[in-house]
Design a protein around this motif. Structure first.
Motif, PDB file in Angstrom:
ATOM      1  N   THR A  46      23.954  12.004  53.692  1.00  0.00           N
ATOM      2  CA  THR A  46      23.245  11.411  52.696  1.00  0.00           C
ATOM      3  C   THR A  46      21.323  11.839  53.208  1.00  0.00           C
ATOM      4  O   THR A  46      21.036  12.227  53.891  1.00  0.00           O
ATOM      5  CB  THR A  46      23.001   9.545  52.539  1.00  0.00           C
ATOM      6  N   THR A  47      20.490  11.704  51.924  1.00  0.00           N
ATOM      7  CA  THR A  47      19.416  12.108  52.448  1.00  0.00           C
ATOM      8  C   THR A  47      18.656  10.991  53.141  1.00  0.00           C
ATOM      9  O   THR A  47      17.664  11.089  53.702  1.00  0.00           O
ATOM     10  CB  THR A  47      18.092  12.012  50.724  1.00  0.00           C
ATOM     11  N   GLY A  48      19.172   9.990  52.726  1.00  0.00           N
ATOM     12  CA  GLY A  48      18.796   8.642  53.997  1.00  0.00           C
ATOM     13  C   GLY A  48      18.615   9.071  55.262  1.00  0.00           C
ATOM     14  O   GLY A  48      18.312   8.228  56.542  1.00  0.00           O
ATOM     15  N   ALA A  49      20.016   9.455  55.978  1.00  0.00           N
ATOM     16  CA  ALA A  49      20.473   9.942  57.017  1.00  0.00           C
ATOM     17  C   ALA A  49      19.695  11.076  58.009  1.00  0.00           C
ATOM     18  O   ALA A  49      19.602  10.980  58.962  1.00  0.00           O
ATOM     19  CB  ALA A  49      22.102  10.223  57.035  1.00  0.00           C
ATOM     20  N   GLU A  50      18.884  11.724  57.216  1.00  0.00           N
ATOM     21  CA  GLU A  50      18.308  13.226  57.580  1.00  0.00           C
ATOM     22  C   GLU A  50      16.967  12.732  58.120  1.00  0.00           C
ATOM     23  O   GLU A  50      15.895  11.540  57.944  1.00  0.00           O
ATOM     24  CB  GLU A  50      18.009  14.020  56.532  1.00  0.00           C
ATOM     25  N   ILE A  51      16.490  13.288  59.151  1.00  0.00           N
ATOM     26  CA  ILE A  51      15.343  12.547  59.436  1.00  0.00           C
ATOM     27  C   ILE A  51      14.936  13.208  58.617  1.00  0.00           C
ATOM     28  O   ILE A  51      14.533  14.182  58.030  1.00  0.00           O
ATOM     29  CB  ILE A  51      15.575  13.716  61.504  1.00  0.00           C
ATOM     30  N   VAL A  52      12.713  12.423  58.588  1.00  0.00           N
ATOM     31  CA  VAL A  52      12.200  12.621  58.116  1.00  0.00           C
ATOM     32  C   VAL A  52      12.057  14.359  58.830  1.00  0.00           C
ATOM     33  O   VAL A  52      11.600  15.455  59.212  1.00  0.00           O
ATOM     34  CB  VAL A  52      10.777  11.786  58.651  1.00  0.00           C
ATOM     35  N   PRO A  53      11.262  14.539  57.907  1.00  0.00           N
ATOM     36  CA  PRO A  53      10.850  15.909  56.819  1.00  0.00           C
ATOM     37  C   PRO A  53      10.262  16.859  58.521  1.00  0.00           C
ATOM     38  O   PRO A  53      10.192  17.982  58.700  1.00  0.00           O
ATOM     39  CB  PRO A  53      10.318  16.922  55.683  1.00  0.00           C
ATOM     40  N   GLU A  54       8.630  15.979  58.446  1.00  0.00           N
ATOM     41  CA  GLU A  54       8.186  16.412  59.497  1.00  0.00           C
ATOM     42  C   GLU A  54       8.371  16.022  61.001  1.00  0.00           C
ATOM     43  O   GLU A  54       8.436  17.092  61.367  1.00  0.00           O
ATOM     44  CB  GLU A  54       6.848  15.196  59.897  1.00  0.00           C
TER      45      GLU A  54
ATOM     46  N   THR B   9      11.547  17.688  61.519  1.00  0.00           N
ATOM     47  CA  THR B   9      13.105  18.543  61.355  1.00  0.00           C
ATOM     48  C   THR B   9      12.913  18.751  62.682  1.00  0.00           C
ATOM     49  O   THR B   9      12.591  19.464  63.314  1.00  0.00           O
ATOM     50  CB  THR B   9      13.325  19.789  60.437  1.00  0.00           C
ATOM     51  N   PRO B  10      14.495  18.842  63.870  1.00  0.00           N
ATOM     52  CA  PRO B  10      15.037  19.935  64.481  1.00  0.00           C
ATOM     53  C   PRO B  10      14.522  21.494  64.217  1.00  0.00           C
ATOM     54  O   PRO B  10      14.631  21.128  63.352  1.00  0.00           O
ATOM     55  CB  PRO B  10      16.565  19.399  65.155  1.00  0.00           C
ATOM     56  N   ALA B  11      13.785  21.898  65.717  1.00  0.00           N
ATOM     57  CA  ALA B  11      14.241  22.913  65.961  1.00  0.00           C
ATOM     58  C   ALA B  11      15.274  23.479  66.681  1.00  0.00           C
ATOM     59  O   ALA B  11      15.807  23.114  67.023  1.00  0.00           O
ATOM     60  CB  ALA B  11      12.599  23.783  66.569  1.00  0.00           C
ATOM     61  N   ASP B  12      14.815  25.051  66.385  1.00  0.00           N
ATOM     62  CA  ASP B  12      16.389  25.706  67.665  1.00  0.00           C
ATOM     63  C   ASP B  12      15.764  25.690  68.409  1.00  0.00           C
ATOM     64  O   ASP B  12      15.725  25.181  69.026  1.00  0.00           O
ATOM     65  CB  ASP B  12      16.420  27.145  66.616  1.00  0.00           C
ATOM     66  N   GLY B  13      17.157  25.251  69.072  1.00  0.00           N
ATOM     67  CA  GLY B  13      17.849  25.412  70.340  1.00  0.00           C
ATOM     68  C   GLY B  13      17.491  23.675  70.532  1.00  0.00           C
ATOM     69  O   GLY B  13      18.094  23.168  72.074  1.00  0.00           O
ATOM     70  N   GLU B  14      16.911  22.980  69.985  1.00  0.00           N
ATOM     71  CA  GLU B  14      16.961  21.152  70.133  1.00  0.00           C
ATOM     72  C   GLU B  14      18.288  20.802  70.263  1.00  0.00           C
ATOM     73  O   GLU B  14      19.124  21.255  69.150  1.00  0.00           O
ATOM     74  CB  GLU B  14      15.735  20.344  69.663  1.00  0.00           C
ATOM     75  N   TYR B  15      18.576  19.018  70.425  1.00  0.00           N
ATOM     76  CA  TYR B  15      20.501  18.790  70.648  1.00  0.00           C
ATOM     77  C   TYR B  15      20.158  17.310  69.956  1.00  0.00           C
ATOM     78  O   TYR B  15      18.920  17.151  69.267  1.00  0.00           O
ATOM     79  CB  TYR B  15      20.083  18.406  71.723  1.00  0.00           C
ATOM     80  N   LEU B  16      20.666  17.717  69.139  1.00  0.00           N
ATOM     81  CA  LEU B  16      21.301  16.287  67.597  1.00  0.00           C
ATOM     82  C   LEU B  16      21.732  15.194  68.284  1.00  0.00           C
ATOM     83  O   LEU B  16      23.501  15.886  68.334  1.00  0.00           O
ATOM     84  CB  LEU B  16      22.009  16.452  66.609  1.00  0.00           C
ATOM     85  N   ILE B  17      21.788  13.414  68.809  1.00  0.00           N
ATOM     86  CA  ILE B  17      22.938  13.088  69.091  1.00  0.00           C
ATOM     87  C   ILE B  17      23.042  12.420  68.143  1.00  0.00           C
ATOM     88  O   ILE B  17      22.010  11.644  67.356  1.00  0.00           O
ATOM     89  CB  ILE B  17      22.347  12.478  70.272  1.00  0.00           C
TER      90      ILE B  17
END
Lengths: 211, 211
Positions: free
Chosen positions: A92-100, A102-110
């Motif tokens: 859902t949109t609610g689970a997304e990181i706020v747009p400001e 947003t992870p960059a390429d090569g960064e880790y998502l946990i």
């Protein structure tokens, strides 16, 4: 590796950033699980991210996600899900990181489903592989995910820093009580500017401390 | 086992007691790591122990132990050990549980070297084997070992209760701030008398709540 070699390696190790739970459902006013102080910290978290990205230091975006039926939520939170007010539901949109932020390429998502970023995730494996010695934490919110993650980081022998002006709680009083407790075990809570000064010129930072 | 069967089993599961860090070095006035409020709670912890022993409910004594050289202490605490002021060193009187709370035959002893009783210990394995659904926590001290253990218990799906008058901190203010944060995630903090009433007569307890 001897004990002292290990200690030296950790002391001189890499510094990693954990940005915690800065998702729409926790940050946007009116969202089902909004933390009052979170939105105001977004510009500070942007500056912190820029600092780490300029140096190419590792960045971890840690987010919470639950199933819509709440079957993987904390046992005390399942009621909200069965009552039809779920939040940070995967996809859902609610689970997304706020747009400001947003992870960059090569960064880790946990992705975690509990308070601590270490519990049931690969975070520690990756930090070790990267020879990280210091973990820098920001995001939301102080008493739960920030604090559980900070204690777990210290418990795994990382020097642990919380960036106070890039971290939020429901009230300043809650933030202050948590900072005091964390300081009691050597988790440093300091503003980003002070952290930046220390990294860029540790001697200047020490001189200032002596004044 | 279906999800609902699992939930039912946990809901009706056993209730276990964790008594945390009630060791001479944390409790005795003048000891190197004495927590101001700890000694005053000893009589309350005795009553709690009696309650669990009468019912033959599982009791866990959780203690902290370090090596004398501090090589297994938190990275922020090693300095105290190298400076020659170690505490709860395995094998010393300081590391022993205060005599009033000596473990009885058949009770479990869990030795930890971090804040959470779950980290690096067999606690969770034993709780599962005993089909424990509710974990009741007391001891010292609120912001660190009590709280880290409570969050870890909740994160592992145990209903989690902290017995407020059998748990201590440096000050009442610290205790209250921690109780407030824990209540926010559904960790119940209540006095032993109230817990006892609820166990012995849940309906009476509910009636009182309605008054």
């Amino acid at each position: 590796m001897t004990q002292s070699e290990h200690a030296a390696r950790k002391a001189g190790g890499a510094t990693a950033l954990l940005v915690i739970d800065m998702q729409n459902d926790f940050v946007r006013p009116g969202a089902p699980a909004c933390v009052s102080g979170a939105l105001a910290t977004v510009p500070a978290v942007v500056r912190v991210l820029e600092f780490f990205r300029e140096r190419e230091w590792p960045v971890f975006h840690v987010v919470r996600e639950y199933r819509r039926d709440g079957s993987d939520a904390e046992i005390t939170r399942m009621r909200e899900f069965t009552a039809g007010v779920p939040y940070v539901v995967a996809g859902t949109t609610g689970a997304e990181i706020v747009p400001e932020l947003t992870p960059a390429d090569g960064e880790y998502l946990i992705i975690k489903s509990r308070f601590s970023a270490f519990l049931g995730t690969k975070l520690d494996f990756i930090l070790r592989r990267l020879l990280v010695g210091t973990v820098v934490i920001c995001g939301t919110q102080y008493p739960h995910c920030i604090r559980a993650t900070a204690y777990d980081a210290l418990s795994r022998d990382y020097h642990t820093i919380v960036l106070a002006d890039a971290t939020s709680a429901e009230t300043a009083e809650v933030a202050e009580a948590n900072i005091r407790d964390m300081a009691g075990v050597g988790i440093q809570c300091l503003d980003f500017e002070r952290f930046r000064t220390f990294i860029e010129d540790p001697r200047a930072s020490q001189r200032r401390d002596r004044v």
